[in-house]
Scaffold this motif. Structure first.
Motif, mmCIF file in Angstrom:
data_model
loop_
_atom_site.group_PDB
_atom_site.id
_atom_site.type_symbol
_atom_site.label_atom_id
_atom_site.label_comp_id
_atom_site.label_asym_id
_atom_site.label_seq_id
_atom_site.Cartn_x
_atom_site.Cartn_y
_atom_site.Cartn_z
ATOM 1 N N LEU A 1 0.845 -1.186 0.000
ATOM 2 C CA LEU A 1 0.000 0.000 0.000
ATOM 3 C C LEU A 1 0.882 1.239 0.000
ATOM 4 C CD1 LEU A 1 -2.755 1.453 0.412
ATOM 5 C CD2 LEU A 1 -2.403 1.134 2.877
ATOM 6 N N VAL A 2 0.549 2.185 -0.874
ATOM 7 C CA VAL A 2 1.327 3.414 -0.970
ATOM 8 C C VAL A 2 0.383 4.556 -1.307
ATOM 9 C CG1 VAL A 2 1.857 3.094 -3.427
ATOM 10 C CG2 VAL A 2 3.406 4.436 -1.993
ATOM 11 N N GLN A 3 0.743 5.746 -0.895
ATOM 12 C CA GLN A 3 -0.063 6.917 -1.227
ATOM 13 C C GLN A 3 0.229 7.381 -2.655
ATOM 14 O OE1 GLN A 3 0.721 9.871 1.837
ATOM 15 N NE2 GLN A 3 -1.108 9.223 2.972
ATOM 16 N N ALA A 4 -0.733 8.052 -3.233
ATOM 17 C CA ALA A 4 -0.540 8.600 -4.574
ATOM 18 C C ALA A 4 0.708 9.479 -4.592
ATOM 19 C CB ALA A 4 -1.767 9.405 -4.990
ATOM 20 N N GLY A 5 1.485 9.316 -5.667
ATOM 21 C CA GLY A 5 2.735 10.044 -5.776
ATOM 22 C C GLY A 5 3.934 9.284 -5.240
ATOM 23 N N GLY A 6 3.675 8.205 -4.539
ATOM 24 C CA GLY A 6 4.743 7.409 -3.956
ATOM 25 C C GLY A 6 5.339 6.423 -4.934
ATOM 26 N N SER A 7 6.238 5.583 -4.409
ATOM 27 C CA SER A 7 6.964 4.626 -5.237
ATOM 28 C C SER A 7 6.937 3.237 -4.617
ATOM 29 C CB SER A 7 8.426 5.059 -5.393
ATOM 30 O OG SER A 7 8.537 6.306 -6.046
ATOM 31 N N ASN B 1 7.187 4.700 -10.024
ATOM 32 C CA ASN B 1 7.231 6.022 -9.409
ATOM 33 C C ASN B 1 5.968 6.806 -9.767
ATOM 34 O OD1 ASN B 1 9.846 5.440 -8.465
ATOM 35 N ND2 ASN B 1 10.790 6.274 -10.316
ATOM 36 N N SER B 2 5.734 7.866 -9.047
ATOM 37 C CA SER B 2 4.575 8.735 -9.294
ATOM 38 C C SER B 2 3.296 7.906 -9.431
ATOM 39 C CB SER B 2 4.799 9.569 -10.563
ATOM 40 O OG SER B 2 5.965 10.349 -10.462
ATOM 41 N N LEU B 3 3.103 7.013 -8.489
ATOM 42 C CA LEU B 3 1.962 6.114 -8.565
ATOM 43 C C LEU B 3 0.640 6.864 -8.437
ATOM 44 C CD1 LEU B 3 3.482 3.168 -6.577
ATOM 45 C CD2 LEU B 3 2.429 2.959 -8.832
ATOM 46 N N LYS B 4 -0.352 6.352 -9.158
ATOM 47 C CA LYS B 4 -1.684 6.938 -9.182
ATOM 48 C C LYS B 4 -2.698 5.907 -8.675
ATOM 49 C CE LYS B 4 -0.487 9.423 -13.440
ATOM 50 N NZ LYS B 4 -0.863 9.648 -14.866
#
Length: 123
Positions: A11-17, A83-86
């Motif tokens: 799990l990652v926040q938007a913008g994360g990697s 990177n830059s996950l959406k």
């Protein structure tokens, strides 16, 4: 037989990697292409990126400039740096490999899938 095992989902926040890894194991096999596919809930499985043993790379338009696929042929391992996950990248990511393997006195075509790694991107 040849098996693939993915790791690195989460799990990652938007913008994360996140970085996914996939290792192929078995005996008497030679892999040509390795790649990543993904399947979001209610959608068909789609190509994310592939890389050949010679380094030829193909990306889906939706991930170009954000994701990077790489490979360590000596370790039969493929990586996907995301990177830059959406939020729309949320899916189960599957590793895929094709090539040949030796069984019962001859070479046979190989195509194998990993069990999948869940990637969840929160907004």
């Amino acid at each position: 037989q040849v098996q693939l095992v993915e790791s690195g989902g989460g799990l990652v926040q938007a913008g994360g990697s996140l970085r996914l890894s996939c290792v192929a194991s078995g005996s008497a096999f030679n892999i040509n292409s390795m790649g990543w596919f993904r399947q979001a809930p209610g959608k068909q499985r789609e190509l994310v990126a592939t890389i050949t043993s010679g380094g030829g790379i193909n990306y889906a338009d939706s991930v170009k400039g954000r994701f990077t696929i790489s490979r360590d042929n000596a370790k039969n391992t493929v990586y996907l740096q995301m990177n830059s996950l959406k939020p729309e990248d949320t899916a189960v990511y599957y590793c895929n490999a094709d090539g040949i393997y030796f069984s019962n006195f001859r070479y046979r075509n190989l195509e194998v899938w990993g069990p999948g790694a869940l990637v969840t991107v929160s907004s």
